[in-house]
Design an enzyme around this catalytic site. Sequence first.
Site, PDB file in Angstrom:
ATOM      1  N   CYS A   1       0.991  -1.192  -0.130  1.00 23.13           N
ATOM      2  CA  CYS A   1       0.093  -0.038  -0.133  1.00 23.13           C
ATOM      3  C   CYS A   1       0.702   1.244  -0.037  1.00 23.13           C
ATOM      4  O   CYS A   1       1.426   1.564   0.917  1.00 23.13           O
ATOM      5  CB  CYS A   1      -0.866   0.093   1.221  1.00 23.13           C
ATOM      6  SG  CYS A   1      -1.856   1.562   1.293  1.00 23.13           S
TER       7      CYS A   1
ATOM      8  N   CYS B   1      -0.627   4.272   2.309  1.00 26.45           N
ATOM      9  CA  CYS B   1      -0.413   4.243   3.837  1.00 26.45           C
ATOM     10  C   CYS B   1      -0.231   2.613   4.342  1.00 26.45           C
ATOM     11  O   CYS B   1       0.886   2.090   4.233  1.00 26.45           O
ATOM     12  CB  CYS B   1      -1.571   4.825   4.699  1.00 26.45           C
ATOM     13  SG  CYS B   1      -3.231   4.171   3.992  1.00 26.45           S
ATOM     14  N   SER B   2      -1.189   1.901   4.620  1.00 23.95           N
ATOM     15  CA  SER B   2      -1.031   0.443   4.979  1.00 23.95           C
ATOM     16  C   SER B   2      -2.336  -0.159   4.945  1.00 23.95           C
ATOM     17  O   SER B   2      -2.803  -1.150   5.730  1.00 23.95           O
ATOM     18  CB  SER B   2      -0.519   0.582   6.521  1.00 23.95           C
ATOM     19  OG  SER B   2      -1.565   1.209   7.240  1.00 23.95           O
ATOM     20  N   CYS B   3      -2.998  -0.110   3.577  1.00 27.21           N
ATOM     21  CA  CYS B   3      -4.267  -0.773   3.414  1.00 27.21           C
ATOM     22  C   CYS B   3      -3.891  -2.312   3.559  1.00 27.21           C
ATOM     23  O   CYS B   3      -2.786  -2.678   2.868  1.00 27.21           O
ATOM     24  CB  CYS B   3      -5.088  -0.255   2.392  1.00 27.21           C
ATOM     25  SG  CYS B   3      -5.327   1.425   2.430  1.00 27.21           S
TER      26      CYS B   3
END
Lengths: 102, 226
Positions: B131, B134-136
Amino acid sequence: MRPEPVFEAPWHAQLFALTVHLNEAGHFAWPDWAERFGATLKRHGLERELNGGDDYFLAWLETLETLLTDTGAAEATALRDMRAAWEAAYLRTPHGAPVTLD
Amino acid sequence: MGGKGGFSLWTIDGGAAHDRPMPHDHSDHDHPHSLLPSDPALRVKALETILTQKGLVDPAALDEIIDTYENKIGPKNGAHVVARAWSDPDFKAALLVDADPVLAEMGYYGRQGEHMVVVENTDAVHNMVVCTLCSCYPWPLLGIPPGWYKSDAYRSRAVREPRKVLAEFGVTLPEGQAVRVWDSTAEVRYLVLPQRPEGTDGLDEAALMALVTRDSMIGCGLAARP
C-alpha cells in the site's frame, strides 16, 4: 520463536481501536481516513525514514487529532488540557495505585 | 527489511521530581509516583477520555476491538482460504472470479475486508502486495500488518525494485517469472494465492494450512515445503 506482538505498545492498540470504533460509528469514512493518513505519512516521511512502528502510530495519532478537531468532535484546547490533567494525575498518584483523574 | 524500531513503551519522568535520568529497572521505592506514560500515550488517553465523556466512544467496545485483533484474527484465516483453494478447484475458481461472496461464506469479512481480490501466483507471474499510500491490508484474512509492511522503505521500494525487495526476504524468482505489484487502497485489498509447494500431494487441508505463511500471502515469501 515467539510470534511478533500484534501491537508493539499499548497505546498503539488503544489508538487503533479508537479509530476503528469512530469509523464504525459513522464519524468518518475509511477512504477519507486513508487519504488524510497517507498525507500525514508523506509529510513525515520527507523528513526522515519512517520505520512502521512508533513513527507510524505517531503519524496516525496526529491524523486522528486533526480530523477530530476539524470535525468539531474534540477541541484542541480541551485535548491539551486533558493531556495535562492525565500527566498531573500520574505524577501525584503513588506508584502501584490506580491512576484516576479526580 | 524487518524495520522494527527499538523504543520504550513507557518513559520514566526524569524532570521535575528527579534531577537524573533513571533506568527502567529501578525498584519501586525509587518511584514516588506512578510511571509517567509517553507523550503519545497521554494524548491517546486524552482523546479517549474526551470522546467517552461526550458519549462518542464506548470503552468496552474499544476493549472488544483490541481483543479481536490480538487474539481472534490473524494470518490463520488467510491460510485456511489458501489451503482450501489448493485442495478444491471449484472453490479456487470461484475465489479468483469474485472473492467477496466466497470469503463471506467462510465468515472472513468485515472491517477492511469489504472488497477483496485474490491474485494467483503461477510459473509465469508472481504477485506482491503493497500500500503505497498508507497501510491498507486485508485485516479479516491477515490481521494487523507487520511493521515492515508499514515502513517507508517497503512502501516505496516494493514498486520500484520488487525483485531486490524479494531477495531481502530470501526469495529469488526464476528470470522467466514476471513480478506484478498490486497497490492496495481503502477500497480494494489483495490476497496473494501462493503456488502450492511440490511434495504436498495427499496432504489434507489442515496440513496444507501449516505451510501457508503470512508473508506468502503478501507475496513477500513462498509457501513452506513440508
